[in-house]
Design a protein around this motif. Structure first.
Motif, short mmCIF file in Angstrom:
data_model
loop_
_atom_site.label_atom_id
_atom_site.label_comp_id
_atom_site.label_asym_id
_atom_site.label_seq_id
_atom_site.Cartn_x
_atom_site.Cartn_y
_atom_site.Cartn_z
N ALA A 152 1.42 -0.36 8.60
CA ALA A 152 0.06 -0.79 8.26
C ALA A 152 -0.87 -0.63 9.46
N TYR A 153 -0.36 -0.97 10.64
CA TYR A 153 -1.14 -0.83 11.89
C TYR A 153 -1.48 0.64 12.15
N GLU A 211 -7.14 5.65 10.15
CA GLU A 211 -8.41 5.57 9.41
C GLU A 211 -9.61 5.34 10.32
N SER A 212 -9.35 4.76 11.50
CA SER A 212 -10.47 4.48 12.41
C SER A 212 -10.86 5.66 13.30
N ALA A 245 2.36 2.18 2.72
CA ALA A 245 2.35 2.69 4.10
C ALA A 245 3.74 2.62 4.72
N HIS A 300 4.80 -3.87 9.14
CA HIS A 300 3.68 -4.23 10.02
C HIS A 300 3.24 -3.02 10.85
N THR A 311 0.82 -1.22 0.00
CA THR A 311 0.00 0.00 0.00
C THR A 311 0.84 1.26 0.00
N ARG A 329 -1.65 3.07 9.98
CA ARG A 329 -2.63 3.54 8.98
C ARG A 329 -4.05 3.11 9.37
N ARG A 330 -4.16 1.89 9.85
CA ARG A 330 -5.49 1.42 10.26
C ARG A 330 -6.00 2.24 11.43
N GLN A 331 -5.11 2.58 12.36
CA GLN A 331 -5.51 3.39 13.52
C GLN A 331 -5.96 4.78 13.08
N TYR A 333 -1.13 10.30 13.88
CA TYR A 333 -1.81 9.35 14.74
C TYR A 333 -2.12 10.05 16.06
#
Length: 263
Positions: free
Chosen positions: A254-255, A261-262, A174, A251, A172, A257-259, A186
């Protein structure tokens, strides 16, 4: 060795930056050999028709090798002897042989179109590893043996760059974003920025990375420790450690980025 004395405050930052670079670290070792209490020398007649003394320090030999007026046959016989000593005598001549290539490697890598997410130190390490391997396998009797060493380094770094670009297109992207930038985006629930160490601690708690991986990232990315020091501590090669850190950072990124986005 007086040139490493920490009392020299004006040069401390410059020296620290050099030691973060595999080329810089090798150069420090090479110069220490050339200018220590018992300077490492080499027969001057091999590289000069009219030497002013029988033996020169190894850094002067290297300078003369790179001097345009130095005849090709003198350059050839010098490289053959350097390679012979590296193979037959081992330390410190194996270090000297690789260090003889540093000026050319610097120019080569300065022209390299390196992807932003591929760390310069990793490229330098790859080039040095390729030279060290070529020194053990090259035919010393071949014409322009030094070119074969430089070609080996050139091939290795271009393979590394190509692999990094291919990997980046599959991911991706990231992991290409610097850790400090990710941390600046973040935020905690109240919208307050958190620092990198806090993010690493939370990633360990979430089992995204383990403690050893988090410490590796913190020590090299945040504290600027040289990878060679940690590799020696852990009993692994520097190349293995770079790959291990790269996987952990992917890893982590990616983690993060997920945080983000949430939120």
């Amino acid at each position: 060795m007086h040139h490493r004395h920490h009392a020299h405050r004006p040069t401390a930052a410059r020296l620290q930056n050099a030691l973060r670079s595999p080329l810089g670290e090798l150069e420090q070792t090479f110069l220490a050999l050339a200018h220590g209490s018992e300077p490492l020398t080499f027969p001057a007649h091999l590289v000069s028709d009219e030497p002013d003394r029988a033996a020169w320090p190894v850094d002067r030999i290297r300078t003369h090798l790179a001097h345009p007026p130095t005849r090709a046959d003198l350059r050839e016989q010098t490289w053959r002897e350097v390679i012979r000593r590296a193979r037959d005598l081992g330390e410190p001549w194996d270090v000297v042989a690789v260090a003889m290539t540093v000026p050319v490697l610097r120019r080569m890598l300065a022209r390299l179109a390196r992807p932003v997410h591929l760390e310069r130190a990793e490229v330098e390490q790859e080039a040095l590893a390729a030279v060290a391997t070529a020194l053990r396998t090259v035919d010393p009797g071949m014409e322009r043996v030094d070119r074969e060493l430089f070609s080996a380094a050139d091939r290795a770094v271009h393979r590394l760059v190509y692999a990094a670009r291919r990997h980046a297109t599959r991911e991706t992207g990231a992991h290409a974003v610097p850790l400090d930038h990710l941390c600046s985006t973040y935020t905690v629930d109240r919208g307050e920025p958190v620092d990198e160490l806090t993010v690493l601690a939370r990633a360990v708690q979430a089992r995204v990375v383990d403690v050893a991986e988090a410490r590796l990232i913190a020590r090299t990315r945040l504290d600027g420790e040289p990878m060679s020091r940690i590799a020696a501590e852990r009993g692994v090669s520097v190349r293995q450690l770079y790959r291990h850190r790269s996987a952990a950072e992917q890893h982590l990124a990616a983690y993060l980025r997920r945080q983000v986005e949430s939120l």
